[in-house]
Design an enzyme around this catalytic site. Structure first.
Site, PDB file in Angstrom:
ATOM      1  N   SER A  28       0.808  -1.248  -0.171  1.00 20.48           N
ATOM      2  CA  SER A  28       0.066  -0.162   0.000  1.00 20.48           C
ATOM      3  C   SER A  28       0.804   1.435  -0.191  1.00 20.48           C
ATOM      4  O   SER A  28       0.087   2.247   0.022  1.00 20.48           O
ATOM      5  CB  SER A  28      -0.863  -0.077   1.236  1.00 20.48           C
TER       6      SER A  28
ATOM      7  N   LYS B 201      -0.087   3.665  -2.675  1.00 18.85           N
ATOM      8  CA  LYS B 201      -0.869   4.706  -2.898  1.00 18.85           C
ATOM      9  C   LYS B 201      -0.418   6.030  -2.781  1.00 18.85           C
ATOM     10  O   LYS B 201      -0.684   7.093  -2.992  1.00 18.85           O
ATOM     11  CB  LYS B 201      -1.912   4.451  -1.509  1.00 18.85           C
TER      12      LYS B 201
ATOM     13  N   SER C 204      -6.076   3.447   4.312  1.00 14.97           N
ATOM     14  CA  SER C 204      -5.398   2.635   3.189  1.00 14.97           C
ATOM     15  C   SER C 204      -6.607   1.881   2.265  1.00 14.97           C
ATOM     16  O   SER C 204      -6.727   0.792   2.238  1.00 14.97           O
ATOM     17  CB  SER C 204      -4.546   1.300   3.825  1.00 14.97           C
TER      18      SER C 204
ATOM     19  N   LYS D 128       2.880   6.276   5.099  1.00 13.38           N
ATOM     20  CA  LYS D 128       2.052   5.343   4.573  1.00 13.38           C
ATOM     21  C   LYS D 128       2.646   3.966   4.943  1.00 13.38           C
ATOM     22  O   LYS D 128       3.665   3.593   4.592  1.00 13.38           O
ATOM     23  CB  LYS D 128       2.001   5.413   3.013  1.00 13.38           C
TER      24      LYS D 128
END
Length: 497
Positions: A79, A82, A318, A428
């Site tokens: 993730s 992203k 997320s 993140k």
């Protein structure tokens, strides 16, 4: 011209940062300061033995690389992908972008009747709920319109690509991998419960309200005494939003179910059929439409939150569905055609390259990071973070990142909900089986921001079960101790008392 100058300037800054990263990468065996020597020695003591890691840390006040290890080796980003989606969406779609779901008709309106058919055009809004759709038709009722004399046609993309290559097949029935369609209602997810049997009743599955048209049969059982050597539940997708639960579950407590629909159009059709029964009269049926008539007029609509709010939710939670819906939207906007994972990947590659990000040898497949085919290296992620930090168009994304011990996916994570990491990390996360990544910034009082990327691939599931503090948390603790040795010691001592 101004845009070209800005792009050139940021490309130059990123090139300088990239040069510093390359220098440190080539000189890993000869740390450039006592601080990096100390950091290198500490890392060697707790580096994982059975997985692969890549590390990069950079002082944002001067783009000086503090530490680098395997920064050009490709890893599965999970993730952290992203971050690329967020920057690309801001650059291509702009902060005013919203998804819009629209109701049209080409028929006259007489005495509260639409004297013909209506057309509901879906836009792939990943946040659209049944309540939003209900509000569209409630708006018609307020206008005095209470009947559709014809059909309600649902319009969306045709022959959609709803999953990206490299999505793991046994994730596809789980809501975090819901199909990415132009037809999305309630995140294309339904919730239920699998309850154990009693002396009078067999084990059964019950679904919550809002699971229109979804059916689950079951011959699964609970192994309440955990007597079976092999006991595992399995969900079989039968098509048209029908499922079968089989196998067994060790234990005796009811367990929650979160099930991704397999047929988004049918789910939308069943939702609208049920919804209209409580809102207005429909003479015909809810069915698939082909196109919007040329003389149709807009009579009601619903807009999503603007892009910055969508991105904040995507980064904090997320949210895969938002990420991949935006990814397909990139392809639609950039190439002026129906969005797909294929043209979304091409669009993202071009957008980021034009922003000065060198994606040589990278492999971009989706916007969420769910695909096992995605490949990025630490330098590339660091370049995206540097762009976020240096360009005012993207800098608001920093405070949309999860904050250690405070928000999002870092709120309760072990090691991040107490000093020295609590409140100091904005990053993140990127986790899936065998993968534990983190990319973001350290923000210390009276200190310039420090950019970092920590990638770890090839983790054993057995090690994860031990619930030890993650390698990335240990690395960041050591990095903070190098950046602020006295304050870190004081924080640790205070915490100890």
């Amino acid at each position: 011209m101004e845009t070209l100058l800005k792009t050139t300037l940021y490309a130059g800054l990123l090139l300088a940062a990239s040069h510093n990263m390359a220098y440190a990468e080539q000189h890993d065996s000869r740390p450039i300061s006592a601080q990096t020597t100390s950091l290198s020695q500490a890392i060697s003591k707790f580096s994982p033995r059975h997985s692969q890691i890549a590390l990069l840390a950079m002082d944002m006040s001067n783009n000086q690389v503090i530490y680098s290890q395997q920064a050009e080796t490709l890893f599965i980003p999970a993730s952290t992908q992203k971050l690329l989606t967020a920057v690309s969406a801001v650059a291509q779609l702009g902060p005013d972008f919203r998804y819009v779901t629209q109701l049209w008709t080409d028929a006259p309106i007489r005495k509260g009747h639409i004297a013909g058919s209506a057309y509901l055009r879906f836009s792939g809004d990943p946040t659209l709920t049944q309540a939003d759709l209900k509000a569209i038709f409630a708006n018609l009722v307020k206008q005095g319109i209470n009947r559709i004399d014809g059909h309600l046609y649902l319009l969306g993309d045709k022959q959609e690509q709803m999953q990206a290559p490299g999505w793991v097949w046994d994730d596809l029935g789980i809501c975090f991998a819901a199909p990415v369609s132009s037809y999305i209602i309630n995140q294309n997810c339904v919730y239920g419960q699998f309850s154990p049997s009693s002396t009078s009743k067999p084990s059964q599955v019950s679904l919550r309200a809002g699971s229109y048209g979804v059916k689950i049969s079951s011959d699964a059982v609970f192994d309440q005494k955990a007597s079976r050597e092999f006991c595992q539940l399995d969900m079989v997708r039968l098509g048209q939003n029908n499922y079968h639960l089989r196998g067994c579950y060790p234990g005796g407590e009811a367990i929650p179910l979160a099930i991704a629909v397999s047929d988004p159009f049918k789910f939308a059709q069943d939702n609208l059929t049920s919804l209209l029964k409580g809102e207005m009269s429909l003479a015909g049926k809810v069915q698939l439409g082909t196109s919007l008539p040329q003389k149709a007029k807009l009579i009601a609509s619903h807009s999503s939150a603007p892009l910055p709010e969508l991105l904040e939710t995507m980064l904090l939670k997320s949210d895969n569905l938002i990420a991949d819906s935006l990814f397909k939207q990139l392809g639609k906007s950039y190439f002026k055609t129906q969005g797909s994972f294929t043209n979304g990947a091409a669009a993202m590659q071009r957008i980021l390259t034009n922003l000065g990000i060198d994606l040589s040898n990278a492999n971009i497949v989706d916007g969420s990071g769910l695909s096992r085919y995605n490949l990025l290296n630490a330098k590339q992620l660091a370049a995206v973070l540097a762009l976020i930090h240096q360009d005012s168009r993207f800098s608001p994304l920093i405070t949309s990142l999860p904050q250690a011990g405070i928000s999002g996916t870092l709120r309760y994570r072990m090691g991040y909900n107490k000093p020295p990491l609590k409140q100091q990390i904005f990053a993140k996360t990127g986790s899936m089986q065998g993968v534990s990544n983190l990319a973001g910034f350290i923000r210390l009082p009276q200190h310039s921001d420090t950019l970092f990327v920590v990638l770890e691939n090839g983790m054993s599931p057995e090690l994860k079960k031990q619930h030890n503090t993650s390698f990335n948390a240990e690395f960041l603790k050591q990095l903070i101790s190098v950046l602020q040795p006295s304050s870190t010691t004081a924080t640790v001592n205070t915490a100890a008392h």
